[in-house]
Design an enzyme around this catalytic site. Structure first.
Site, PDB file in Angstrom:
ATOM      1  N   ASP A 244     -16.481   6.655 -58.248  1.00 37.88           N
ATOM      2  CA  ASP A 244     -17.333   5.662 -57.604  1.00 37.88           C
ATOM      3  C   ASP A 244     -16.672   4.292 -57.731  1.00 37.88           C
ATOM      4  O   ASP A 244     -16.465   3.789 -58.830  1.00 37.88           O
ATOM      5  CB  ASP A 244     -18.715   5.670 -58.284  1.00 37.88           C
ATOM      6  CG  ASP A 244     -19.740   4.843 -57.539  1.00 37.88           C
ATOM      7  OD1 ASP A 244     -19.344   3.883 -56.853  1.00 37.88           O
ATOM      8  OD2 ASP A 244     -20.930   5.156 -57.632  1.00 37.88           O
ATOM      9  N   ASP A 321     -19.215   9.149 -68.133  1.00 38.96           N
ATOM     10  CA  ASP A 321     -19.620   9.057 -66.732  1.00 38.96           C
ATOM     11  C   ASP A 321     -21.104   8.725 -66.613  1.00 38.96           C
ATOM     12  O   ASP A 321     -21.514   7.909 -65.779  1.00 38.96           O
ATOM     13  CB  ASP A 321     -19.330  10.374 -66.007  1.00 38.96           C
ATOM     14  CG  ASP A 321     -17.910  10.452 -65.474  1.00 38.96           C
ATOM     15  OD1 ASP A 321     -17.161   9.490 -65.690  1.00 38.96           O
ATOM     16  OD2 ASP A 321     -17.556  11.461 -64.860  1.00 38.96           O
ATOM     17  N   ASP A 326     -25.627   5.033 -65.602  1.00 41.15           N
ATOM     18  CA  ASP A 326     -26.835   4.361 -66.094  1.00 41.15           C
ATOM     19  C   ASP A 326     -26.658   2.848 -66.075  1.00 41.15           C
ATOM     20  O   ASP A 326     -27.545   2.103 -65.652  1.00 41.15           O
ATOM     21  CB  ASP A 326     -27.158   4.820 -67.522  1.00 41.15           C
ATOM     22  CG  ASP A 326     -27.803   6.195 -67.562  1.00 41.15           C
ATOM     23  OD1 ASP A 326     -28.186   6.698 -66.494  1.00 41.15           O
ATOM     24  OD2 ASP A 326     -27.911   6.761 -68.675  1.00 41.15           O
TER      25      ASP A 326
END
Length: 349
Positions: A244, A321, A326
């Site tokens: 990401d 990850d 979070d």
């Protein structure tokens, strides 16, 4: 056709070897963030939530198929195949589904379609999809902001669907079974047959193998079924991956990575970076190297504690990850206001 992967070294590349000219790694920042992750782990351990943060599919479990669902493997294949370019440039509207963004929005949109009895998991269906139909599947909350690269997504679905129909009996399950429990063989089947997984670049005349989506797909299938359904043997290098671009904001925030002044200016202007460019390769390589170093540092900080507790089966990479996911969600507004992230539109990442 890309080169056939002959051993794990080809894909477990040492990204530290690509010394950045525009992107740099700070070891002090790695230690500082490792302490944050350590506290995150110990806090969850004390509240008996350790199993939760070590679960790879924890974030998306509400939007994934049931383990006994006959569509599960093909469903996960579609999710991973379409997991790219999910962010619009900073300071612009993000594609949002049920108030979620990024990969979660993708999961929700696919689950919504299946709940509406649209067989988006089936190549017989998605090889005949029109762009309008795909736009409706990925309709955003505001009805105006489209998922990025909609035309490319449609083209990819047509391509992978035809390959599955003509070579693999119309299901990705056949690919998994033909790997005979070998994750490296499955990875080979993926990257040699499906163009949208052939994530290979060249940096100063040296080949760079990312295969990020392919590794994520193999890991996802293994962890989702816990290796049991297909007799899958997990390999130590087949770990969850850094996929990401928004995570790079966290690395900047904790001063783990930094950019040259010229490069930082481009990012702050939201200039689009071309896939395969030196800048793009340096961002991905340095990010992956930083995450690998961070995982090692967290292991050093925590392992003795858990050995004493007789708990030695903890996957720190998965925890890392989940921590990053979070952190991005909790501090989303702060990160968007203070840290740029790469504007890269490609089908691999």
């Amino acid at each position: 056709m890309i080169d056939y992967i002959t051993d794990y070294m080809t894909i477990d590349q040492d990204y530290n070897a690509f010394k950045g000219k525009e992107t740099f790694i700070c070891n002090k920042g790695i230690k500082n963030l490792a302490l944050e992750v350590k506290n995150y782990i110990l806090q969850n351990y004390q509240t008996e939530n350790l199993a939760e943060i070590t679960n790879l599919t924890r974030i998306t479990s509400d939007f994934y198929p049931d383990l006994l669902d006959h569509r599960a493997v093909d469903w996960i294949f579609v999710l991973n195949t379409l997991n790219f370019a999910l962010w619009n440039p900073r300071s612009t509207k993000q594609w949002t589904v049920n108030q979620l963004t990024g990969y979660q929005a993708l999961c929700v949109a696919i689950k919504r379609a299946i709940d509406e009895e649209i067989p988006i998991w089936s190549p017989k269906y998605y090889t005949k999809l029109t762009q309008h139909e795909l736009e409706m599947i990925f309709k955003s909350d505001d009805g105006e902001t489209n998922i990025p690269l909609i035309h490319e997504r449609l083209t990819i679905l047509h391509e992978i669907g035809n390959i599955l129909l003509h070579k693999y009996q119309g299901s990705f399950v056949t690919c998994v079974k033909r790997s005979k429990g070998n994750p490296l063989k499955l990875l080979n089947l993926i990257v040699t047959n499906f163009e949208s997984y052939q994530d290979k670049s060249t940096y100063e005349k040296e080949p760079v193998y990312f295969y990020t989506k392919a590794r994520s797909l193999v890991s996802d299938i293994w962890f989702y079924f816990k290796g049991h359904k297909f007799g899958f043997n997990y390999a130590t290098w087949m770990k969850t991956m850094f996929i990401d671009y928004r995570f790079s904001q966290i690395l900047l925030h904790f001063k783990i990575v930094s950019y040259s002044k010229q490069h930082l200016t481009k990012l702050e202007r939201n200039d689009e970076l071309k896939y395969g460019s030196k800048e793009e390769i340096e961002i991905r390589s340095s990010s992956m190297a930083a995450i690998d170093s961070l995982s090692t540092e967290v292991f050093k900080m925590c392992n003795d504690y858990f050995v004493k507790k007789k708990q030695t089966d903890i996957n720190y990479t998965i925890i890392l990850d989940n921590f990053l996911s979070d952190y991005r969600q909790v501090h989303d507004q702060l990160l968007m206001e203070t840290q740029p992230f790469p504007n890269i539109k490609c089908v691999y990442y």
